[in-house]
Design an enzyme around this catalytic site. Sequence first.
Site, short mmCIF file in Angstrom:
data_model
loop_
_atom_site.label_atom_id
_atom_site.label_comp_id
_atom_site.label_asym_id
_atom_site.label_seq_id
_atom_site.Cartn_x
_atom_site.Cartn_y
_atom_site.Cartn_z
N ASP A 209 0.81 -1.22 0.00
CA ASP A 209 0.00 0.00 0.00
C ASP A 209 0.84 1.27 0.00
O ASP A 209 0.39 2.32 0.45
CB ASP A 209 -0.97 0.02 1.19
N ARG A 210 2.06 1.15 -0.51
CA ARG A 210 2.98 2.29 -0.61
C ARG A 210 3.38 2.87 0.76
O ARG A 210 3.88 3.99 0.84
CB ARG A 210 2.39 3.42 -1.48
#
Length: 231
Positions: A209-210
Amino acid sequence: MNDEVDLPSMRVGYGAADPTGKDGVAANLDPSWLVGDPPWRSLFDAWLADAIAAGVVEPNAMIVGTVDADGRPATRTVLCKGVSDAGIVFFTGYDSDKGRAIAAHPYASATFPWIAMERQIHVRGRVVKVDPAETQAYWNSRPRGSQLSATTSDQSRPIASRDALEAAAAAVSDEFGGPLSSTTVPVPEQWGGYRIEPDVVEFWQGRADRLHNRARAIRDGDSWRVERLQP
């Protein structure tokens, strides 16, 4: 842009569904991993060894950024040829584009982009020429063909054609007795090594999710401080 290429949708799922991540790291990168003097060295060596063991193509390739006399940045990929507590070493023509930029502004950055392993290392610092003996030692280790090519090339300067380049290379090869000769090829006057002396070394670890992990060591006078950065 080609309308058929949907660049905004191109995403790599770092960490995948496995919380340990595809690189097998069982824990999130943490500033506590940066230890020693200098604190970046042991983790750098470990990650480089991992990239070599994983069969990463040219694991010593790094993207070097410089700024020229007009303040315009440029990047290019070069090969790291030495790592020590003092810094990161590469070799090039002193009168090449990067050499002239370093002469104008003796600072550079280097990024090792091991994306397939969900890792990057970024180095920034002052650039100095290495000792001539270090340049000679590396030159002696190069294949003869690479020595002849470096002697041929007026690096970063225009040339009329590939045929002209190959003709120049053939002439230089003949001058030194051909590719199989034992005649020594001397180090070109305008060729040698540079060392990036790190002020900043940052480690990056891709996460799901970065929500990536970043930890960096910053030189502070004669000592270093270590900190976590937000992604």
